[in-house]
Design a protein around this motif. Structure first.
Motif, PDB file in Angstrom:
ATOM      1  N   VAL A  96       0.802  -1.262   0.016  1.00 61.98           N
ATOM      2  CA  VAL A  96       0.057   0.147  -0.084  1.00 61.98           C
ATOM      3  C   VAL A  96       0.866   1.204  -0.039  1.00 61.98           C
ATOM      4  O   VAL A  96       1.507   1.241   1.144  1.00 61.98           O
ATOM      5  N   ASP A 100      -2.811   4.831  -3.450  1.00 63.72           N
ATOM      6  CA  ASP A 100      -3.345   3.625  -3.690  1.00 63.72           C
ATOM      7  C   ASP A 100      -4.988   3.548  -2.973  1.00 63.72           C
ATOM      8  O   ASP A 100      -4.927   4.211  -1.890  1.00 63.72           O
ATOM      9  N   GLU A 101      -5.628   2.802  -3.588  1.00 64.07           N
ATOM     10  CA  GLU A 101      -7.171   2.590  -3.221  1.00 64.07           C
ATOM     11  C   GLU A 101      -7.322   1.396  -2.161  1.00 64.07           C
ATOM     12  O   GLU A 101      -6.743   0.520  -2.470  1.00 64.07           O
ATOM     13  N   THR A 106      -8.695   6.052  -0.748  1.00 63.20           N
ATOM     14  CA  THR A 106      -7.546   6.367  -1.447  1.00 63.20           C
ATOM     15  C   THR A 106      -6.772   6.802  -0.259  1.00 63.20           C
ATOM     16  O   THR A 106      -6.807   7.723   0.419  1.00 63.20           O
ATOM     17  N   ARG A 238       6.710   7.064  -3.594  1.00 62.64           N
ATOM     18  CA  ARG A 238       5.476   6.099  -3.232  1.00 62.64           C
ATOM     19  C   ARG A 238       4.999   6.365  -1.976  1.00 62.64           C
ATOM     20  O   ARG A 238       4.168   5.687  -1.351  1.00 62.64           O
TER      21      ARG A 238
END
Length: 684
Positions: A96, A100-101, A106, A238
Motif C-alpha cells: 500500500v 493506492d485505493e 484512497t 511512493r
C-alpha cells in the motif's frame, strides 16, 4: 490497525541499515544472498541504487571522494487479509503506497515515526569475568543474575540519571509525512517530534532531552569526527520510508595522560571498551495511513538496526540470522504447528527444497570466496552448491548428511573437520552447528521427503525472510548484526496470531512522548533478557548487546583457535585456526586486481597492509592494534559477483566473487591455504 478485512503491517519486520563514511547511500538488498534469481546472471543480496532500484555495480560502492557509501533500510506497508487468527505462511498481502485505493478509500499520505538510540556504553559486559571470559552472553543473565556493567566508574545503577544522561546516545524520535518530502535528521539541531494519533498531527518536542557523548564529556577523541548524529530519515516518491544510519564513527573520552596531554581511554578488548562510543543504533519504526475521507489507520510497526558495513553482501551465512529467528519461532512461538508441535518435529512434514534446503547449500558454496580453503575443499563446496531438487540425495556429496555437524549430538560441537560449518561456535561450544530446525529440514531432504516447489510466501513475508537471511546468525560472540537476544521469545510480540501483528515483530515499548521531562533522560536502561519485567523493548535495546565500538570485534574476528578447546588434545582444533564469520567478515579474498588475467591463484587477507603483519598465524589478517582499525576501517574492500564488476571485459567467470574497491596495499598480504597450523608459533 485494520479496516474491513485487512491488517496493515510494516515490512521488513526487522530491517537493517549499515554505516559508511560517505554522506551518500544506496538501499539494503531485498533479495536473499547467494540465491539464484530467475532470468538474472547475478545472485541475490546486492544492494540497490536508491534512484533506479537496480543492483549496484562495483563503481557505486564508494563515492567520488573514495568514501564508503552507507546502506539505507527501506520500509514498506502491506495490507494483509484477515480471516480469523493469523497463520504463517499467509500468502495474501499487497503493498500500500500513497495514491493506492483500499476498500474504496484512497491513501493520500503516510506519517512515519522512527526513534533511534545507542545504549552500548550503559550496557552490561558481554565478556563476563564473573563466569569465565569465554562463557559469554545469555549465561550471565540466568537465575536472576546480571553481569557487571560497562563503565562502572560512571556509577553502579544502570537506571541512574547520571549514567543515562552521560552514556546513552538519544536524539529522540522523528516523525515525517510522505507528502512533505522532508529529510529529518537524528542530530542536535533537528527538533524531536512524534505523531499524536489523538490530535491527528505531528507534534514537535523542542524540549526533548537529547544526549550525545560530547554533551557530557566535552572535547573527545574523534578520529572520524564527532558523534553528533545517528543518521536521517526520508520518504521516496511512493511514500515508503528510507532510514540512513550513522557514519561508522568511534569516539573516546579523554582522560589525563602523562604530563598535561590528555589521552583517550585505551582500546584493549574485542567486545567491551570503557570510555568508548560508536554511532550504531536501533529502534522502532511506526506508521499511520491517512485516507482521503480524513480517516487514519495505524500500522503494525517494525524495528530497525544500524550496524557494521556488509563487505560481502552476496555471501550467505550457513547459519543466518533468519535461521536463528525462524528456529526460535518454530520451536517456541508456535509459528508452524504442521512443522513443530508439542515439543516435536513432524516427520511427515515436507520442506521446500528451494526455500528450506537450497539456502544452506548455497551458503556453504559461496563461503569458499571468503576463506582460504585448499583445492579439494573448494571442489567439495562447489559440488554442494550444485545440488538441485532433481538430484537423489543419496547420490550427492551430502549423502547421509555425513559432513553436517549434528546439533543433537553434543560431542560434535567439539569436533572440527570434516563436519561443517567450519566456523567457531558460540555459547560455550567450540564449533558452529546448524539450528535444530535447519538440521531437521535437512534430514527430511536426506530421507527424500521434500517438495520441489517454492513456498507460497507473500511478497511481504519474503521481504522479512530475505533481509534476515543476509545477516549473521550463530557465532553470537556477540556477532555483527544482532546477537543472542533474537533467541529469546520475550523479545517479540508473542500474541502474534490474535494481535494482527503477524510473526517476527519486536515487542516495542509504548513510549508516551507527551510526558517528556527536559530535565530527565527519556529512555531508561531498558529491556534485559531473562529478567522480571514487561519485556518491552526500547530504542537502543537491540544494539546495546553488541561490541563497543563495533570496530574492535570486526577486526578481531578473522581466524582463531577454538575456545573452549576440545577435551582431547590430539584434536586438530588444538593446532588449527578456524574462521569466525567468513560470510559477514571476509578473511581471505580473491581480488579483481589479482584475477585480471582470468586466473584464481592468489588470495589476500581482506584486512591487510601496514600494521596487520604478525608472526603469529592466529593474529594475521587483522590490525595488531585495535586503534589502527578504527582509523582504517573504510579502506576494507567489498566482495562482489563478477557480473557487477565494471570494465571486466569478460575476464572473469560469472560465478566468481571478487574483492573490489579495497584501499589497502597488497604488500605482504598473501594467505596460506587452510589449515593454518597454530604450532608454527611454538617452532618459532
Amino acid at each position: 490497525m485494520s479496516i474491513s478485512n485487512k491488517h496493515f503491517r510494516i515490512h521488513p519486520a526487522i530491517g537493517f541499515a549499515r554505516v559508511g563514511n560517505s554522506p551518500e547511500y544506496y538501499l539494503a538488498p531485498e533479495t536473499a544472498a547467494a540465491m539464484p534469481l530467475e532470468g538474472r546472471k547475478y545472485t541475490g543480496g546486492i544492494p540497490l541504487n536508491a534512484k533506479t532500484g537496480e543492483p549496484i555495480r562495483s563503481s557505486e560502492i564508494r563515492d567520488r571522494e573514495g568514501r564508503l557509501v552507507r546502506t539505507a533500510a527501506r520500509f514498506k506497508i502491506y495490507a494483509h487479509a484477515t480471516d480469523g487468527p493469523a497463520c504463517y505462511p499467509s500468502p495474501e498481502a499487497r503493498e500500500v503506497c500513497v495514491g493506492d485505493e483500499v476498500d474504496g478509500r484512497t491513501v493520500v499520505d503516510i506519517v512515519w515515526q522512527v526513534h533511534l538510540a545507542n545504549k552500548k556504553a550503559n550496557q552490561y559486559l558481554l565478556e563476563n569475568p564473573d563466569i569465565g571470559d569465554r562463557d559469554l552472553l545469555i549465561h550471565g543473565y540466568r537465575d536472576g543474575n546480571l553481569p557487571p556493567l560497562r563503565n562502572l566508574h560512571e556509577g553502579i545503577d544502570p537506571n541512574g540519571l547520571s549514567r543515562l544522561r552521560r552514556l546513552v546516545i538519544d536524539p529522540g524520535p522523528r516523525a515525517l509525512k510522505a507528502s512533505d518530502d522532508a529529510l529529518r535528521e537524528f542530530n542536535r539541531d533537528d527538533p524531536a517530534s512524534y505523531y499524536d494519533d489523538k490530535a491527528g498531527k505531528i507534534q514537535s518536542i523542542p524540549e526533548y532531552p537529547k544526549s550525545f557523548p560530547s554533551d557530557s564529556f566535552g572535547p573527545m577523541y574523534d578520529p572520524w569526527g564527532e558523534i553528533d548524529t545517528l543518521g536521517e530519515a526520508l520518504t521516496d516518491d511512493r511514500g515508503r520510508l528510507i532510514v540512513v544510519g550513522g557514519y561508522g564513527r568511534a569516539s573516546a573520552v579523554l582522560r589525563d595522560g602523562h604530563g598535561s596531554d590528555p589521552q583517550p581511554f585505551p582500546l584493549e578488548g574485542a567486545v567491551d571498551n570503557d570510555g568508548w562510543f560508536d554511532d550504531c543504533s536501533d529502534g522502532p519504526v511506526g506508521a499511520t495511513l491517512v485516507f482521503d475521507d480524513g480517516s487514519t489507520v495505524s500500522v503494525h510497526g517494525a524495528w530497525l538496526n544500524v550496524t557494521d558495513p556488509a563487505f560481502a553482501p552476496q555471501t550467505q551465512n550457513v547459519v543466518s540470522l533468519w535461521d536463528d529467528i525462524f528456529d526460535t519461532w518454530v520451536r517456541k512461538l508456535d509459528l508452524e504447528p504442521e512443522l513443530y508441535r508439542d515439543g516435536c518435529f513432524n516427520v511427515e512434514f515436507k520442506p521446500s527444497f528451494q526455500d528450506h534446503i537450497l539456502p544452506f547449500f548455497k551458503a556453504a558454496s559461496v563461503q569458499r570466496w571468503n576463506t582460504n580453503l585448499p583445492e579439494f575443499a573448494i571442489q567439495a563446496h562447489d559440488a554442494v552448491g550444485c545440488i538441485s531438487a532433481d538430484d537423489e540425495p543419496s547420490q550427492t556429496i551430502m549423502a547421509g548428511l555425513a559432513f553436517v555437524r549434528n546439533p543433537n549430538i553434543s560431542q560434535q560441537s567439539y569436533q572440527g573437520a570434516p563436519f561443517m560449518p567450519l566456523s567457531l561456535g558460540d555459547n560455550g561450544k567450540s564449533f558452529l552447528s546448524p539450528s535444530l530446525t535447519q538440521y531437521f529440514l535437512l534430514s527430511q531432504w536426506e530421507r527424500g521427503r521434500f517438495a520441489k516447489q517454492k513456498l507460497a510466501l507473500s511478497e511481504a513475508e519474503r521481504l522479512d525472510r530475505d533481509v534476515l537471511i543476509n545477516c549473521l546468525g550463530g557465532r553470537f560472540s556477540p556477532g555483527i548484526d544482532m546477537t543472542f537476544i533474537v533467541r529469546q521469545p520475550d523479545f517479540y510480540i508473542t500474541d502474534w496470531r490474535n494481535s494482527g501483528s503477524g510473526p517476527f515483530r519486536v515487542r516495542a515499548a509504548r513510549l508516551d512522548y507527551s510526558r517528556v521531562d527536559p530535565k530527565r533522560p527519556f529512555l531508561a536502561a531498558g529491556w534485559v533478557p531473562l529478567q522480571a519485567g514487561d519485556g518491552a523493548v526500547e530504542p537502543g535495546d537491540g544494539s546495546k548487546f553488541m561490541s563497543v565500538p563495533w570496530h574492535t570485534d570486526y577486526n578481531s574476528c578473522g581466524t582463531h583457535e577454538t575456545a573452549p578447546n576440545p577435551p582431547d588434545n590430539t584434536q586438530p582444533a588444538q593446532t588449527t585456526l578456524y574462521w569466525s564469520w567468513p560470510a559477514q567478515r571476509p578473511v581471505a579474498v580473491y581480488t579483481a586486481e589479482d584475477a585480471s588475467e582470468g586466473k584464481l591463484d592468489t588470495q589476500r587477507y581482506s584486512v591487510r597492509g601496514q600494521g596487520t603483519g604478525s608472526s603469529d598465524p592466529s593474529s594475521q589478517g587483522r590490525f595488531q592494534s585495535y586503534l589502527d582499525f578504527v582509523h582504517h576501517w573504510p579502506e576494507v574492500g567489498t566482495v562482489l559477483q563478477a557480473t557487477q564488476i565494471d570494465d571486466v571485459e569478460g575476464r572473469f567467470a560469472d560465478d566468481w566473487y571478487l574483492e573490489v574497491q579495497s584501499q589497502f596495499s597488497n604488500a605482504d598480504s598473501t594467505v596460506e591455504p587452510w589449515p593454518i597450523n597454530g604450532l608454527v608459533r611454538d617452532k618459532a
